[in-house]
Design a protein around this motif. Structure first.
Motif, PDB file in Angstrom:
ATOM      1  N   TRP A  13      11.969 -67.590 -75.452  1.00 56.84           N
ATOM      2  CA  TRP A  13      12.743 -67.092 -76.591  1.00 56.84           C
ATOM      3  C   TRP A  13      11.854 -66.340 -77.558  1.00 56.84           C
ATOM      4  O   TRP A  13      12.313 -65.791 -78.548  1.00 56.84           O
ATOM      5  N   GLN A  33      18.538 -75.968 -78.308  1.00 60.93           N
ATOM      6  CA  GLN A  33      18.251 -75.498 -76.954  1.00 60.93           C
ATOM      7  C   GLN A  33      17.771 -76.629 -76.042  1.00 60.93           C
ATOM      8  O   GLN A  33      17.615 -76.435 -74.846  1.00 60.93           O
ATOM      9  N   ARG A  66      16.110 -74.057 -82.156  1.00 59.98           N
ATOM     10  CA  ARG A  66      15.234 -74.556 -81.104  1.00 59.98           C
ATOM     11  C   ARG A  66      15.659 -75.948 -80.646  1.00 59.98           C
ATOM     12  O   ARG A  66      15.679 -76.257 -79.451  1.00 59.98           O
TER      13      ARG A  66
END
Length: 367
Positions: A317, A366, A363
């Protein structure tokens, strides 16, 4: 309708704060503070200045966290009393005061909640940040310097100690690259969401035709290496070059060959440090950066092996993560989280907490 709505918001905030208190484990936190206070009071503490610095820095951070969460609990309790008073006396002024405090407290507790998400292996460490110019010529070098200033101003806002280890200036304007250490607990976990490629769109101040220019700068964030990381680097694996430090325009910082460049021969990783006064200090700082890069390389290799076992083929990412548009409109937008703001100047002046918090939450989502 105002009363029940306010009470519901108060209950929701109490639930959030209780969750934060549970994650932080306040009894354990108080015990840690007590242990560090005992260590900091030891008469031989400063016999080892590096260890003393770690103890006092960690103590200050944990004391701050404890005071913060206890303060928020006290404010929440006081707010409940204030609202009861407002309702009991039907006082609109006190209601408005309570609403304003509720909004402030919501923001403060949400920010504290984000900190509890920093539970990665290295998140609690200090950070080594490198900003480098990428595509875009002189505009990219100027943008890299703008980003470095943004992070230094952000650290200044939070009273975080910063040591600039190396700066390579571009010929016309800006910097080719710069590396600096943010000496605060959880600096790595906080700033790691800033890693990746940043893009700037603006009317170039270096183009005499006033054309719009897109330029890019990269940000790398590494955790500070600690003594128990076991990063062994044999002397034969390193080539050491010394050179004279220089500043903008080639102006000499000092007149001795004190700057140090280390090349790790097995990997080709090159690091340099020129901002300390002595060659010994620069070599030590460069070695710390090299160890951090090798630690990160090892972490990435381990992660790649785990991903291969899990069949995870998702890309990183970290690339193309944020756009800063100064023309034809004003906007900073994070491409991962969709968080955006039109106050570009405030962001470039270091007001990036909203972007960072959104990144940390993203984050975590994810997995």
């Amino acid at each position: 309708m105002a009363g029940p709505d306010f009470s519901d918001e108060l209950k929701s905030l109490d639930t959030t704060l209780t969750s934060v208190e549970t994650v932080l484990d306040l009894p354990a936190l108080r015990a840690q503070v007590k242990d560090l206070e005992d260590q900091s009071g030891a008469p031989d503490l400063w016999n080892d200045p590096d260890e003393a610095q770690k103890v006092t820095s960690k103590l200050a951070h944990l004391q701050g966290s404890l005071r913060k969460v206890e303060g928020y609990r006290s404010r929440l309790d006081d707010l409940a009393v204030l609202w009861e008073l407002a309702e009991g006396e039907d006082d609109e002024g006190t209601r408005e005061e309570a609403q304003a405090e509720l909004a402030r407290l919501q923001g403060d507790i949400e920010a504290l909640e984000v900190q509890t998400l920093l539970n990665g292996e290295y998140d609690s460490r200090e950070a080594l940040v490198t900003v480098r110019a990428e595509a875009g010529g002189v505009d990219a070098a100027d943008f890299a310097e703008m980003l470095m200033r943004m992070y230094l101003r952000w650290a200044e806002r939070h009273d975080f100690k910063v040591d600039v280890l190396d700066t390579s200036y571009a010929e016309e304007a800006g910097i080719k690259s710069a590396t600096f250490r943010v000496g605060a607990p959880y600096a790595y976990g906080t700033l790691s969401v800033e890693q990746g490629t940043h893009r700037l769109v603006r009317i170039s101040p270096f183009d005499n035709q006033g054309r719009r220019q897109t330029s890019f700068a990269g940000v790398e964030v590494l955790p500070q290496v600690e003594t128990d990381d076991h990063i062994e680097i044999p002397d034969d694996d390193i080539r050491v070059d010394v050179f004279r430090s220089s500043g903008p325009g080639g102006q000499g910082v000092n007149t001795t060959d004190s700057a140090v460049r280390l090349t790790h021969l097995p990997t080709g990783i090159v690091v340099s440090c020129q901002n300390e006064r002595s060659q010994i200090q620069n070599r030590a700082s460069a070695m710390a950066v090299l160890q951090a890069k090798l630690l990160e390389r090892r972490r990435q290799e381990e992660q790649a092996r785990m991903d291969a076992l899990k069949g995870d083929s998702s890309g990183s990412w970290g690339n193309q993560m944020r756009s800063y548009v100064l023309h034809p409109y004003q906007m900073v937008k994070d491409l991962r989280t969709e968080y955006e703001t039109g106050n570009t100047q405030s962001v470039l002046d270091g007001d990036i907490d909203g972007l960072i918090e959104a990144g940390i939450r993203w984050r975590k989502s994810q997995g």
